[in-house]
Design a protein around this motif. Structure first.
Motif, PDB file in Angstrom:
ATOM      1  N   GLN A 292       8.864   3.567  87.826  1.00  0.00           N
ATOM      2  CA  GLN A 292       8.782   3.751  86.673  1.00  0.00           C
ATOM      3  C   GLN A 292       7.859   5.237  86.772  1.00  0.00           C
ATOM      4  O   GLN A 292       8.212   6.288  85.599  1.00  0.00           O
ATOM      5  CB  GLN A 292       7.576   3.248  85.310  1.00  0.00           C
ATOM      6  CG  GLN A 292       8.164   1.834  84.665  1.00  0.00           C
ATOM      7  CD  GLN A 292       7.336   1.007  84.546  1.00  0.00           C
ATOM      8  OE1 GLN A 292       6.037   1.480  83.506  1.00  0.00           O
ATOM      9  NE2 GLN A 292       7.697  -0.347  84.113  1.00  0.00           N
ATOM     10  N   LYS A 295      10.726   7.629  87.171  1.00  0.00           N
ATOM     11  CA  LYS A 295      11.279   7.532  85.707  1.00  0.00           C
ATOM     12  C   LYS A 295      12.275   7.605  86.757  1.00  0.00           C
ATOM     13  O   LYS A 295      13.842   8.718  85.709  1.00  0.00           O
ATOM     14  CB  LYS A 295      11.470   9.421  84.552  1.00  0.00           C
ATOM     15  CG  LYS A 295      10.137   9.734  84.888  1.00  0.00           C
ATOM     16  CD  LYS A 295      10.020  10.512  83.795  1.00  0.00           C
ATOM     17  CE  LYS A 295       8.321  11.117  83.424  1.00  0.00           C
ATOM     18  NZ  LYS A 295       8.290  12.409  82.580  1.00  0.00           N
ATOM     19  N   ASP A 297      14.958   5.503  86.154  1.00  0.00           N
ATOM     20  CA  ASP A 297      15.526   4.659  85.477  1.00  0.00           C
ATOM     21  C   ASP A 297      16.208   6.325  83.920  1.00  0.00           C
ATOM     22  O   ASP A 297      17.349   5.194  82.995  1.00  0.00           O
ATOM     23  CB  ASP A 297      15.777   3.139  85.199  1.00  0.00           C
ATOM     24  CG  ASP A 297      16.129   3.094  86.272  1.00  0.00           C
ATOM     25  OD1 ASP A 297      16.463   2.439  87.240  1.00  0.00           O
ATOM     26  OD2 ASP A 297      15.381   1.362  85.912  1.00  0.00           O
ATOM     27  N   ASP A 298      15.645   6.529  84.189  1.00  0.00           N
ATOM     28  CA  ASP A 298      16.414   7.191  82.551  1.00  0.00           C
ATOM     29  C   ASP A 298      16.699   8.832  82.762  1.00  0.00           C
ATOM     30  O   ASP A 298      17.222   9.442  81.798  1.00  0.00           O
ATOM     31  CB  ASP A 298      14.172   8.277  82.662  1.00  0.00           C
ATOM     32  CG  ASP A 298      13.349   7.300  82.478  1.00  0.00           C
ATOM     33  OD1 ASP A 298      13.980   6.500  82.565  1.00  0.00           O
ATOM     34  OD2 ASP A 298      12.678   8.185  82.634  1.00  0.00           O
ATOM     35  N   HIS A 299      17.396   9.008  84.584  1.00  0.00           N
ATOM     36  CA  HIS A 299      19.007   9.277  84.074  1.00  0.00           C
ATOM     37  C   HIS A 299      19.831   9.129  85.359  1.00  0.00           C
ATOM     38  O   HIS A 299      19.458   8.284  86.213  1.00  0.00           O
ATOM     39  CB  HIS A 299      18.445  10.608  84.819  1.00  0.00           C
ATOM     40  CG  HIS A 299      19.112  12.028  84.780  1.00  0.00           C
ATOM     41  ND1 HIS A 299      20.251  12.195  85.667  1.00  0.00           N
ATOM     42  CD2 HIS A 299      19.375  13.142  83.535  1.00  0.00           C
ATOM     43  CE1 HIS A 299      21.325  13.424  85.734  1.00  0.00           C
ATOM     44  NE2 HIS A 299      20.284  13.670  84.275  1.00  0.00           N
ATOM     45  N   LYS A 303      18.206   7.416  88.627  1.00  0.00           N
ATOM     46  CA  LYS A 303      18.712   6.384  88.867  1.00  0.00           C
ATOM     47  C   LYS A 303      19.916   5.907  91.101  1.00  0.00           C
ATOM     48  O   LYS A 303      19.467   5.282  90.888  1.00  0.00           O
ATOM     49  CB  LYS A 303      19.553   5.172  88.063  1.00  0.00           C
ATOM     50  CG  LYS A 303      19.537   4.046  87.611  1.00  0.00           C
ATOM     51  CD  LYS A 303      20.396   3.183  86.444  1.00  0.00           C
ATOM     52  CE  LYS A 303      20.080   2.516  86.254  1.00  0.00           C
ATOM     53  NZ  LYS A 303      20.772   1.641  84.724  1.00  0.00           N
TER      54      LYS A 303
END
Length: 594
Positions: A292, A295, A297-299, A303
């Motif tokens: 987190q 970040k 998993d945000d792109h 990822k």
């Protein structure tokens, strides 16, 4: 033939620390430190660093306990990552301060180590500047091998077209080629997903109008765990967090203390159903926090850099983001591309063909593909390497296999979490490969007592290995190992009187634990102690009859609140060499047998 009382092969952190400690305790002994390279420092030597390279360590954690890294003198401030060039300066200053500069002989490569009746004979080649190569022999009664773990590059050999133009180098050789590779308007292929691959990709992609591709092989362990320096919602310093006992309690370490409060809390956490649930939740939360914070998993592109295995499996495949700008911004912007594939061949011109059929146009290829196990040293007579407990790639002898099976069963019985945990590459982009084993069953690790000395030498006390392990606390580890090995070599260290089979069991249990502990780590090759370093330091201190728990007492009893929650660092071990010298001056001189 030259003669010395002690020869240390390798002038990295561990080698020079040992030389300084031995010299301090035996000022009249003839000590020789041989170094194949033209400068000291091992991975931090002048020829091994490039612009922008830094340690994972923030100021204060990479310093020998008795020689603090002064902020003014070395120009590194609290809260800053230590630049690589400052490590080289620091180690050079340490040599001068301790008076061992004249013990170091550069450009001297030991090629053969032969066991002889009088100790050890070393066959060396000297490549001094402006002189012809010469051969020399050195005889010594005591020998320490401190060549490190980044000694022999592991370089892949790809089918290559005669017309392939770009430079192809191992990461070890990236620094001298830096000006020609990390330059504007280029695209660099970086093979690998370890920390050195991240460093090189960042260095190349931050050049004007330049990009890089990180190529991750599907059959490997995937991207390493890259953490910010500060983690959790409380912003805790990761290096310090790893060196708190509370954090260490969550690791099922077989050489940790089994009595008192520590024994009770470890028994609860690792031998009860509820405790194992807490341990599993702890590692899951820790891993999720890093994902987190970054970040990942945000792109869709970031990822691809999510580690394939859980945080418990990381071992020394754990590293720290120490870049001046956000690495993941480069990934989101397309300046660093991440591809899971393998090189099929280096084609014509600037073309690299991947096994998937994808073709890349590159200006350089840097193989951050790691290091071969062991060193380039040859040991004589034949069979000496196995006798010394060196790593090798072969199936174990039937007697050794029985011991390995016994210790593994005992480890699984004592620590069921080791057997029951999910070791799969759960986040591998190819679902079909998520449960595929990656470890080589033939690979045998170092088998050394206290990860330093072979069982075959315990009576003679003539040889040891310094730094043949990985930890986030290399500076205090080098210091403690230097004192332990000095006491071992001079006969003042009391060794256990256990029968040989019991010692063999302990050696195999501890080394096999490392092989089982971190599926992403390196324990099948050498000790990987990232989460088990404090119990290891405790064991060395117990052997030396020092107290390992060093956070003081409250009302006459150990302050377990401070002991569990406060972090350990080099400063906690300051002055131990001086204390040992006083202790031996009073009671140990008669034991010395140099």
């Amino acid at each position: 033939m030259e003669k010395a009382d002690l020869v240390i092969i390798g002038a990295g952190l561990y080698g020079v620390t040992l030389a300084a400690t031995y010299h301090r305790l035996h000022p009249t002994a003839c000590i020789l430190v041989t170094e194949a390279a033209s400068s000291i420092g091992g991975p931090w030597a002048k020829h091994r660093i490039f612009p922008g390279l830094k340690t994972n360590n923030l100021w204060g954690t990479y310093q020998i306990p008795d020689f603090p890294m002064d902020e003014e003198r070395f120009g590194v401030r609290k809260g800053e990552h230590v630049p690589a060039k400052k490590v080289a300066e620091y180690l050079s200053a340490f040599l001068e301060e301790t008076g061992i500069s004249n013990c170091v002989r550069l450009n001297t490569k030991v090629e053969i180590v032969e066991k002889t009746g009088g100790g050890w004979t070393l066959y060396c080649k000297s490549n001094m500047p402006d002189a012809d190569e010469t051969t020399l022999m050195i005889n010594t009664a005591k020998l320490i091998i401190s060549v490190g773990l980044a000694n022999q590059p592991c370089m892949p050999h790809y089918p290559t077209s005669p017309s392939f133009a770009p430079k192809v180098v191992h990461s070890k050789d990236f620094p001298p080629h830096f000006p020609n590779i990390a330059r504007p308007g280029t695209h660099t292929l970086v093979v690998g997903a370890g920390k050195s691959a991240w460093d090189i990709a960042y260095a190349c992609a931050t050049q004007p109008s330049s990009t890089a591709t990180m190529l991750i092989r599907p059959s490997g362990n995937g991207p390493v765990w890259m953490s910010p320096p500060y983690v959790t919602p409380l912003g805790l310093w990761l290096e310090k967090l790893v060196f708190t006992r509370f954090f260490g309690f969550m690791s099922p370490c077989p050489w940790a203390e089994t009595s008192g409060f520590e024994g009770w809390i470890r028994s609860f956490l690792h031998r009860t159903w509820l405790g194992r649930k807490i341990v599993g939740a702890f590692w899951s939360i820790l891993g999720d926090d890093v994902v987190q914070l970054n970040k990942l998993d945000d792109h869709p592109e970031t990822k691809k850099l999510r580690p394939w295995r859980g945080a418990f499996e990381s071992g020394n495949a754990l590293s720290i983001l120490n870049y001046p700008t956000n690495f993941f911004d480069l990934v989101r912007e397309g300046k660093i591309k991440v591809v899971t594939d393998e090189v099929d061949q280096l084609g014509e011109g600037n073309e690299v063909m991947l096994r998937s059929g994808q073709r890349l146009q590159v200006d350089a290829v840097v193989c951050a593909t790691g290091w071969q196990v062991g060193s380039s040293l040859k040991f004589k007579p034949d069979g000496l390497g196995k006798e010394l407990g060196l790593p090798r790639k072969s199936f174990p002898h039937v007697d050794d296999a029985e011991v390995i099976e016994e210790v593994e069963n005992d480890l699984y019985n004592h620590f069921p979490f080791l057997k029951d945990r999910d070791m799969s590459r759960a986040h591998h982009p190819d679902q079909a490969l998520r449960d595929t084993p990656t470890a080589d069953p033939r690979q045998q690790p170092y088998r050394l007592y206290r990860f330093m000395v072979p069982a075959s030498d315990l009576k003679h006390r003539s040889i040891g290995f310094a730094g043949a392990l990985m930890t986030l606390g290399h500076a205090p580890c080098a210091y403690l190992q230097s004192l332990w090995l000095t006491a071992y070599l001079d006969g003042t260290l009391q060794l256990p009187s256990a029968p040989p089979e019991q010692l063999k069991y302990e050696i195999y249990r501890n080394s096999q634990y490392c092989a089982l502990r971190n599926a992403m780590g390196y324990g099948d090759k050498f000790p990987d102690l990232v989460f088990d370093s404090l119990p290891y330091f405790d064991a060395l201190l117990r052997d030396l009859e020092f107290e390992g728990k060093r956070k003081g007492k409250l009302l006459g009893i150990r302050n377990w609140l401070a002991e569990s929650g406060q972090s350990y660092g080099p400063e906690d071990y300051w002055g131990l060499v001086g204390e040992w010298k006083k202790k031996m001056g009073k009671s140990g001189e008669e034991k010395k047998n140099i």
